[in-house]
Design an enzyme around this catalytic site. Structure first.
Site, PDB file in Angstrom:
ATOM      1  N   ARG A 174     -22.298 -12.945 -17.110  1.00 25.93           N
ATOM      2  CA  ARG A 174     -21.255 -13.595 -18.391  1.00 25.93           C
ATOM      3  C   ARG A 174     -21.066 -15.227 -18.722  1.00 25.93           C
ATOM      4  NH1 ARG A 174     -24.786 -11.001 -18.991  1.00 25.93           N
ATOM      5  NH2 ARG A 174     -25.217  -9.219 -20.072  1.00 25.93           N
ATOM      6  N   SER A 225     -21.157  -6.805 -27.715  1.00 27.08           N
ATOM      7  CA  SER A 225     -19.981  -6.977 -26.826  1.00 27.08           C
ATOM      8  C   SER A 225     -18.128  -7.026 -26.616  1.00 27.08           C
ATOM      9  CB  SER A 225     -20.405  -6.582 -25.703  1.00 27.08           C
ATOM     10  OG  SER A 225     -21.670  -5.189 -25.285  1.00 27.08           O
ATOM     11  N   GLU A 295     -15.204 -10.500 -23.576  1.00 26.13           N
ATOM     12  CA  GLU A 295     -16.744 -11.244 -23.150  1.00 26.13           C
ATOM     13  C   GLU A 295     -16.289 -12.732 -24.516  1.00 26.13           C
ATOM     14  OE1 GLU A 295     -19.950  -8.972 -22.481  1.00 26.13           O
ATOM     15  OE2 GLU A 295     -20.959 -10.517 -23.301  1.00 26.13           O
TER      16      GLU A 295
HETATM   17  C1  LIG Z   1     -25.432  -7.603 -32.777  1.00 24.80           C
HETATM   18  C2  LIG Z   1     -24.406  -8.347 -31.367  1.00 24.80           C
HETATM   19  C3  LIG Z   1     -25.203  -8.044 -29.840  1.00 24.80           C
HETATM   20  C4  LIG Z   1     -25.176  -8.923 -29.167  1.00 24.80           C
HETATM   21  N1  LIG Z   1     -25.575  -8.722 -27.787  1.00 24.80           N
HETATM   22  C5  LIG Z   1     -26.028  -9.203 -26.716  1.00 24.80           C
HETATM   23  C6  LIG Z   1     -26.093  -9.331 -25.579  1.00 24.80           C
HETATM   24  O1  LIG Z   1     -26.808  -8.058 -25.402  1.00 24.80           O
HETATM   25  N2  LIG Z   1     -26.162  -9.744 -24.700  1.00 24.80           N
HETATM   26  C7  LIG Z   1     -25.661 -11.029 -24.941  1.00 24.80           C
HETATM   27  O2  LIG Z   1     -24.869 -11.402 -23.562  1.00 24.80           O
HETATM   28  N3  LIG Z   1     -24.697 -11.523 -25.998  1.00 24.80           N
HETATM   29  C8  LIG Z   1     -24.713 -10.533 -26.738  1.00 24.80           C
HETATM   30  N4  LIG Z   1     -24.406 -10.843 -28.175  1.00 24.80           N
HETATM   31  C9  LIG Z   1     -23.109 -12.205 -27.920  1.00 24.80           C
HETATM   32  C10 LIG Z   1     -23.999 -13.159 -28.413  1.00 24.80           C
HETATM   33  O3  LIG Z   1     -25.292 -13.592 -29.029  1.00 24.80           O
HETATM   34  C11 LIG Z   1     -23.671 -14.472 -27.118  1.00 24.80           C
HETATM   35  O4  LIG Z   1     -22.802 -14.337 -25.745  1.00 24.80           O
HETATM   36  C12 LIG Z   1     -25.058 -15.414 -27.418  1.00 24.80           C
HETATM   37  O5  LIG Z   1     -25.574 -16.264 -26.149  1.00 24.80           O
HETATM   38  C13 LIG Z   1     -23.759 -16.932 -28.265  1.00 24.80           C
HETATM   39  O6  LIG Z   1     -24.467 -17.225 -28.562  1.00 24.80           O
HETATM   40  P1  LIG Z   1     -24.345 -17.759 -29.409  1.00 24.80           P
HETATM   41  O7  LIG Z   1     -24.875 -19.846 -30.140  1.00 24.80           O
HETATM   42  O8  LIG Z   1     -23.715 -17.586 -30.919  1.00 24.80           O
HETATM   43  O9  LIG Z   1     -23.143 -18.974 -28.905  1.00 24.80           O
HETATM   44  P2  LIG Z   1     -21.371 -19.152 -29.757  1.00 24.80           P
HETATM   45  O10 LIG Z   1     -20.941 -17.846 -30.349  1.00 24.80           O
HETATM   46  O11 LIG Z   1     -21.357 -19.945 -30.921  1.00 24.80           O
HETATM   47  O12 LIG Z   1     -20.345 -19.746 -28.337  1.00 24.80           O
HETATM   48  C14 LIG Z   1     -20.143 -18.839 -27.954  1.00 24.80           C
HETATM   49  C15 LIG Z   1     -19.760 -20.542 -26.638  1.00 24.80           C
HETATM   50  O13 LIG Z   1     -20.481 -20.892 -26.231  1.00 24.80           O
HETATM   51  C16 LIG Z   1     -20.032 -22.622 -26.170  1.00 24.80           C
HETATM   52  N5  LIG Z   1     -21.160 -22.868 -26.712  1.00 24.80           N
HETATM   53  C17 LIG Z   1     -22.212 -22.371 -27.787  1.00 24.80           C
HETATM   54  N6  LIG Z   1     -23.248 -23.228 -27.714  1.00 24.80           N
HETATM   55  C18 LIG Z   1     -23.467 -24.458 -26.807  1.00 24.80           C
HETATM   56  C19 LIG Z   1     -23.980 -25.351 -26.600  1.00 24.80           C
HETATM   57  N7  LIG Z   1     -24.658 -26.266 -27.094  1.00 24.80           N
HETATM   58  N8  LIG Z   1     -23.838 -26.833 -25.610  1.00 24.80           N
HETATM   59  C20 LIG Z   1     -22.712 -25.609 -24.259  1.00 24.80           C
HETATM   60  N9  LIG Z   1     -21.809 -24.661 -25.390  1.00 24.80           N
HETATM   61  C21 LIG Z   1     -21.964 -23.908 -26.232  1.00 24.80           C
HETATM   62  C22 LIG Z   1     -19.540 -22.338 -27.136  1.00 24.80           C
HETATM   63  O14 LIG Z   1     -18.409 -23.057 -26.591  1.00 24.80           O
HETATM   64  C23 LIG Z   1     -18.590 -20.487 -26.957  1.00 24.80           C
HETATM   65  O15 LIG Z   1     -17.444 -21.134 -25.925  1.00 24.80           O
HETATM   66  C24 LIG Z   1     -24.332  -9.861 -29.031  1.00 24.80           C
HETATM   67  C25 LIG Z   1     -23.829 -10.566 -30.494  1.00 24.80           C
HETATM   68  C26 LIG Z   1     -23.986  -9.638 -31.720  1.00 24.80           C
HETATM   69  C27 LIG Z   1     -23.794 -10.930 -32.571  1.00 24.80           C
END
Ligand SMILES: Cc1cc2nc3c(=O)[nH]c(=O)nc-3n(C[C@H](O)[C@H](O)[C@H](O)COP(=O)(O)OP(=O)(O)OC[C@H]3O[C@@H](n4cnc5c(N)ncnc54)[C@H](O)[C@@H]3O)c2cc1C
EC number: 1.3.1.98
Length: 302
Positions: A174, A225, A295
Site C-alpha cells: 500500500r 479497510s 491505511e
Molecule cells: C468498499 C471499498 C473497498 C475497498 N477495497 C480495497 C481493496 O481491496 N484494496 C485496496 O487497496 N483498496 C481498497 N479500497 C480503498 C481505495 O479504493 C483504494 O485505496 C483506491 O486505490 C483509492 O483510489 P481513489 O482514486 O479513490 O483515491 P483517493 O481516496 O481519492 O486518494 C487516496 C490517496 O491517493 C492520492 N491520489 C488520488 N489520485 C491521485 C492521482 N491521480 N495522483 C496522485 N495522487 C493521487 C490522494 O491524494 C490520496 O492521498 C476500498 C475502498 C472501498 C470504499
C-alpha cells in the site's frame, strides 16, 4: 482565495468551485470543504492549474474517488484537484493497456476482462481511480497493481511531466514513492497484462465479487479497510477479537460484517470516524500490544 479563483478562471479552467464540501467527493461521505476544488477536464487544463498554483505557491492535493480518504471536518486549505472526464480514457495495444489517471479502476478491470486479458481481476471491487490505485499500490486477493504496472506518467508540482517505471515507483505494501519523495499527479498508467481465457477471467472476477458481497458492508458509506494489516496478522481479526464489532461513536460504527471497516450510519462526522479510529488503536494496543496503522489517508484540518 478569490484572487486565485479568478486566476484559474482566467487560465480558462472551466470547473472551479469555492468552498466545495468534500463529503460529496468521498465514499465515507464525511469531510469539510476544500477552499477551492478544481476539476480539470483534460491534461492541458490540469497543467495550467498546476502552473498557476506553483507560481502563487498555493498548497494543493489531488484526489480520485475519495475512496481511501478521511477528510477532517475543517476541510482542506488551498486547492483540491480532482481529475475530470478527459482523463478517464483507455487504449489497448495488444496485451498492454494505457489508462488515464481519472479512469475508474473497476471500469478498467471490467473492460479488460471483456477482452480476455488477465492480471487486473483483483481490481473489480476497488472503487477508486487508476491514479489513486497507483499512489496507494492498491491490491486485493493476493495481487496488487505493482504486479502489472509497467510505468506511470506523473505531472510534477512545477508543471513538468515525467514517466516513472515500476521500479522507480518503489512499490511496497500500500505504498509508492508518490507518498514520500515524488510529489505529483498520476495522469496515466501503462499496464502489461497477459492474454488469458475470457471465461476464466470472468469467472474469477465473479468469484471475487461474491466474496466481497458476503464479507464487506458495501451498502453503507465506507472507505474499505481502515487499517493496514500488521505483519503476520489481520487487523480485522484483532478488532473482532477485542469485541469491537458494532462499537459506535456518533454515527460511525465498526461494521458487524467486517471489523476492519468503519461505516457511516448516516450522519457521521469525520470527527466521529477519527475518534473511533483512535479508540480502536488504543484498545488493540492495550489488549494485544500491537499498534494498528491506518491505511486510509487522513487529511485536512480538524
Ligand atoms: C468498499 C471499498 C473497498 C475497498 N477495497 C480495497 C481493496 O481491496 N484494496 C485496496 O487497496 N483498496 C481498497 N479500497 C480503498 C481505495 O479504493 C483504494 O485505496 C483506491 O486505490 C483509492 O483510489 P481513489 O482514486 O479513490 O483515491 P483517493 O481516496 O481519492 O486518494 C487516496 C490517496 O491517493 C492520492 N491520489 C488520488 N489520485 C491521485 C492521482 N491521480 N495522483 C496522485 N495522487 C493521487 C490522494 O491524494 C490520496 O492521498 C476500498 C475502498 C472501498 C470504499
Amino acid at each position: 482565495m478569490k484572487a486565485i479563483t479568478q486566476e484559474l478562471i482566467d487560465a480558462q479552467i472551466e470547473d472551479v468551485r469555492l468552498h466545495e464540501p468534500l463529503s460529496r467527493h468521498t465514499t465515507w461521505k464525511v469531510g469539510g470543504p476544500a477552499d477551492i476544488l478544481v476539476i480539470p477536464r483534460d491534461k492541458d487544463e490540469l497543467k495550467r492549474t498546476i502552473e498557476v498554483l506553483h507560481r502563487r505557491n498555493i498548497p494543493w492535493r489531488a484526489i480520485g474517488r475519495g475512496s481511501n480518504l478521511l477528510v477532517r471536518d475543517g476541510g482542506i486549505r488551498g486547492v483540491v484537484i480532482k481529475l475530470g472526464n478527459g482523463l478517464d480514457y483507455y487504449r489497448v495495444d495488444g496485451d498492454r493497456v494505457i489508462a488515464g489517471g481519472g479512469l475508474s479502476f473497476v471500469k478498467l478491470s471490467v473492460l479488460i476482462a471483456k477482452r480476455g486479458l488477465t492480471g487486473l481481476e483483483f481490481a473489480g471491487g476497488i472503487p477508486g481511480t487508476v491514479g489513486g490505485a497507483v499512489f496507494m499500490n492498491a491490491g486485493a486477493h493476493g495481487s496488487e497493481i505493482s504486479r502489472v504496472l509497467e510505468s506511470a506518467e506523473v505531472l510534477l508540482e512545477e508543471g513538468r511531466w515525467i514517466r516513472l517505471t515500476n521500479r522507480e515507483l518503489n512499490f511496497s505494501y500500500r505504498h509508492s514513492i508518490l507518498q514520500s519523495s515524488v510529489r505529483g499527479i498520476v495522469t496515466e498508467a501503462v499496464f502489461q497484462l497477459k492474454e488469458g481465457n475470457r471465461e476464466q477471467v470472468a469467472a474469477s472476477m465473479a468469484q471475487f465479487k461474491d466474496r466481497r458481497r458476503q464479507t464487506q458492508p458495501l451498502q453503507h458509506p465506507c472507505a474499505g479497510s481502515v487499517f493496514r494489516n500488521p505483519g503476520g496478522d489481520h487487523s480485522g481479526r484483532l478488532i473482532e477479537a477485542a469485541g469491537l464489532k458494532g462499537y459506535r461513536i456518533g454515527d460511525a460504527e465498526v461494521s458487524t460484517q467486517h471489523a476492519n471497516f468503519i461505516i457511516n450510519r448516516g450522519q457521521a462526522t469525520a470527527n466521529d470516524v477519527l475518534t473511533l479510529i483512535e479508540h480502536i488503536i488504543r484498545t488493540i494496543e492495550k489488549e494485544y500490544g500491537v499498534t494498528l496503522v491506518p491505511e486510509v489517508q487522513v487529511v485536512g484540518e480538524g
